[in-house]
Design an enzyme around this catalytic site. Structure first.
Site, PDB file in Angstrom:
ATOM      1  N   TYR A  27       7.116 -65.316   7.367  1.00 17.86           N
ATOM      2  CA  TYR A  27       6.151 -64.135   7.187  1.00 17.86           C
ATOM      3  C   TYR A  27       4.920 -64.510   6.277  1.00 17.86           C
ATOM      4  CZ  TYR A  27       8.790 -63.464   2.836  1.00 17.86           C
ATOM      5  OH  TYR A  27       9.607 -63.632   1.843  1.00 17.86           O
ATOM      6  N   GLU A  28       5.241 -65.684   5.442  1.00 20.01           N
ATOM      7  CA  GLU A  28       3.988 -65.901   4.412  1.00 20.01           C
ATOM      8  C   GLU A  28       2.652 -66.387   5.459  1.00 20.01           C
ATOM      9  OE1 GLU A  28       4.990 -68.299   0.873  1.00 20.01           O
ATOM     10  OE2 GLU A  28       7.229 -68.276   2.177  1.00 20.01           O
ATOM     11  N   SER A  63      16.834 -66.490  -2.776  1.00 21.43           N
ATOM     12  CA  SER A  63      16.975 -65.590  -3.934  1.00 21.43           C
ATOM     13  C   SER A  63      18.370 -65.507  -4.581  1.00 21.43           C
ATOM     14  CB  SER A  63      16.744 -64.200  -3.372  1.00 21.43           C
ATOM     15  OG  SER A  63      15.568 -64.009  -2.579  1.00 21.43           O
ATOM     16  N   ALA A  92      18.991 -63.980   0.724  1.00 22.94           N
ATOM     17  CA  ALA A  92      19.383 -62.701   0.394  1.00 22.94           C
ATOM     18  C   ALA A  92      19.112 -61.953   1.636  1.00 22.94           C
ATOM     19  CB  ALA A  92      18.461 -62.131  -0.635  1.00 22.94           C
ATOM     20  N   ASN A 129      21.581 -55.528  -0.450  1.00 24.71           N
ATOM     21  CA  ASN A 129      21.387 -53.931  -0.148  1.00 24.71           C
ATOM     22  C   ASN A 129      21.918 -53.654   1.062  1.00 24.71           C
ATOM     23  OD1 ASN A 129      19.003 -55.739   0.382  1.00 24.71           O
ATOM     24  ND2 ASN A 129      19.053 -54.146   2.049  1.00 24.71           N
ATOM     25  N   HIS A 149      11.565 -55.036  -2.196  1.00 23.50           N
ATOM     26  CA  HIS A 149      11.581 -56.209  -2.599  1.00 23.50           C
ATOM     27  C   HIS A 149      12.243 -56.171  -4.082  1.00 23.50           C
ATOM     28  CE1 HIS A 149      10.740 -60.465  -3.018  1.00 23.50           C
ATOM     29  NE2 HIS A 149       9.688 -60.266  -3.962  1.00 23.50           N
ATOM     30  N   HIS A 202       8.441 -69.399   3.903  1.00 19.79           N
ATOM     31  CA  HIS A 202       8.990 -68.092   4.987  1.00 19.79           C
ATOM     32  C   HIS A 202       7.960 -68.006   5.941  1.00 19.79           C
ATOM     33  CE1 HIS A 202      10.855 -66.916   1.163  1.00 19.79           C
ATOM     34  NE2 HIS A 202      11.997 -66.426   1.949  1.00 19.79           N
ATOM     35  N   MET A 217      14.709 -62.347   6.557  1.00 20.11           N
ATOM     36  CA  MET A 217      13.537 -62.779   7.038  1.00 20.11           C
ATOM     37  C   MET A 217      13.381 -64.457   6.509  1.00 20.11           C
ATOM     38  SD  MET A 217      11.486 -59.970   4.767  1.00 20.11           S
ATOM     39  CE  MET A 217      11.919 -58.238   4.609  1.00 20.11           C
ATOM     40  N   SER A 218      14.556 -65.009   6.922  1.00 22.12           N
ATOM     41  CA  SER A 218      14.457 -66.496   6.542  1.00 22.12           C
ATOM     42  C   SER A 218      15.881 -67.201   7.132  1.00 22.12           C
ATOM     43  CB  SER A 218      14.728 -66.912   4.777  1.00 22.12           C
ATOM     44  OG  SER A 218      16.016 -66.658   4.763  1.00 22.12           O
ATOM     45  N   HIS A 257      10.578 -66.837  -6.079  1.00 28.56           N
ATOM     46  CA  HIS A 257      10.740 -68.207  -5.351  1.00 28.56           C
ATOM     47  C   HIS A 257       9.665 -69.468  -5.925  1.00 28.56           C
ATOM     48  CE1 HIS A 257      13.029 -66.918  -1.804  1.00 28.56           C
ATOM     49  NE2 HIS A 257      12.410 -65.903  -2.117  1.00 28.56           N
TER      50      HIS A 257
HETATM   51  N1  HPA Z   1      16.136 -56.879   5.248  1.00 32.95           N
HETATM   52  C1  HPA Z   1      15.417 -58.016   5.762  1.00 32.95           C
HETATM   53  N2  HPA Z   1      15.626 -58.786   4.599  1.00 32.95           N
HETATM   54  C2  HPA Z   1      16.409 -58.475   3.469  1.00 32.95           C
HETATM   55  C3  HPA Z   1      16.990 -57.482   3.149  1.00 32.95           C
HETATM   56  C4  HPA Z   1      16.933 -56.513   4.197  1.00 32.95           C
HETATM   57  O1  HPA Z   1      17.656 -55.224   3.996  1.00 32.95           O
HETATM   58  N3  HPA Z   1      17.619 -57.603   1.968  1.00 32.95           N
HETATM   59  C5  HPA Z   1      17.250 -58.923   1.504  1.00 32.95           C
HETATM   60  N4  HPA Z   1      16.624 -59.516   2.359  1.00 32.95           N
END
Ligand code: HPA
Length: 272
Positions: free
Chosen positions: A84-85, A29, A112, A231, A243, A82, A207-208, A60
């Protein structure tokens, strides 16, 4: 070799691609736009390469782009699969095996992430110096070779990290360093999980990346990784990740992220 990787290599050969540059970058991202700054691009959609992941996430795309960036040929993986997909930790296996088999030596992973340090105001860039595999999944499970016992004492290559830091300095970009903790997603973390992550030594959550690091190290590639902190992690002051926020802040941090990566590519020298 994995049969999908063999088919991927055959499909690339049909497109005239019989080798790939030694340096590859997985664009997460906020970095997909790097492709627009590259020249002489050869673009091949993942959908046309067996075993490559066709991403299902907004923001993506899925394309292999071989192009010149900062004066060097690079393999850009625009988009990733990913865990999670589909619950498949090996989503990037064929892509990484193919890269290595066709000449890849160094893989830069980008993502990200949520930040755990209240001083890291998003967007902030942070080099990953180590990771914690909290998701517990492992793409190397079941591989039929003793090579699967991959040492991870230096999962993230020290020399590449030094080059990344030099690149940041030369480009006038602040670059933090931290430990990345892999959560499976797709749900974000709870505040209790973030407190636990802090106690366990994490600076970043995401998450990656970790499965890709494991696969890349399995194939003997050198790995560097950089997070764009989009964040504050859940429960921190100002931290209520979504997201939408991730996408919006990744776009804001994109210019510096691209500048850092270009400075890295310019400074990188392929080790023998
Ligand atoms: N947690 C998990 N994955 C993320 C986050 C988060 O706060 N921000 C961007 N990807």
């Amino acid at each position: 070799m994995n049969t999908q990787s063999a088919a991927a290599i055959a499909a690339l050969a049909q497109r005239g691609v019989t080798s790939l540059p030694p340096l590859g970058i997985v664009l997460g991202s906020g970095l997909g736009g790097l492709v627009d700054e590259a020249q002489d691009a050869l673009v091949i959609p993942y959908a046309e390469i067996p075993g490559f992941p066709v991403p299902s996430v907004a923001g993506h795309s899925g394309r292999l782009v071989v192009a010149t960036l900062a004066g060097k040929r690079v393999a850009l993986f625009q988009g990733r699969g990913h865990y999670y997909e589909r619950g498949d930790a090996r989503a990037m296996f064929a892509a990484i095996e193919t890269f290595q088999a066709l000449g890849g030596r160094t893989l830069v992973l980008t993502n990200a992430a949520g930040g755990l340090d209240p001083a890291w105001s998003p967007p902030t860039l942070a080099a990953i110096v180590d990771h914690i595999n909290y998701a517990g999944a492992n793409p190397l499970i079941g591989l039929p070779s003793d090579k699967r016992f991959v040492p991870l004492t230096e999962a993230y290559d020290r020399r590449l990290l030094a080059t990344m830091k030099q690149a940041a300095t030369s480009a006038g970009i602040a670059l933090r360093e931290g430990v990345y903790m892999w959560f499976s997603g797709p749900s974000f973390e709870t505040p209790a999980e973030i407190r636990a992550a802090k106690i366990l030594g994490a600076d970043l959550v995401g998450m990656s990346t970790v499965p890709e690091t494991l696969i890349a190290r399995y194939f003997g590639l050198r790995v560097a990784a950089v997070s764009l902190v989009t964040n504050f992690a859940a429960g921190l002051s100002g931290g209520d990740p979504s997201h939408e926020e991730t996408q919006a802040v990744a776009a804001r941090g994109s210019r510096q992220f691209r500048a850092l990566l270009k400075a890295f590519v310019a400074a990188h020298e392929d080790a023998p």
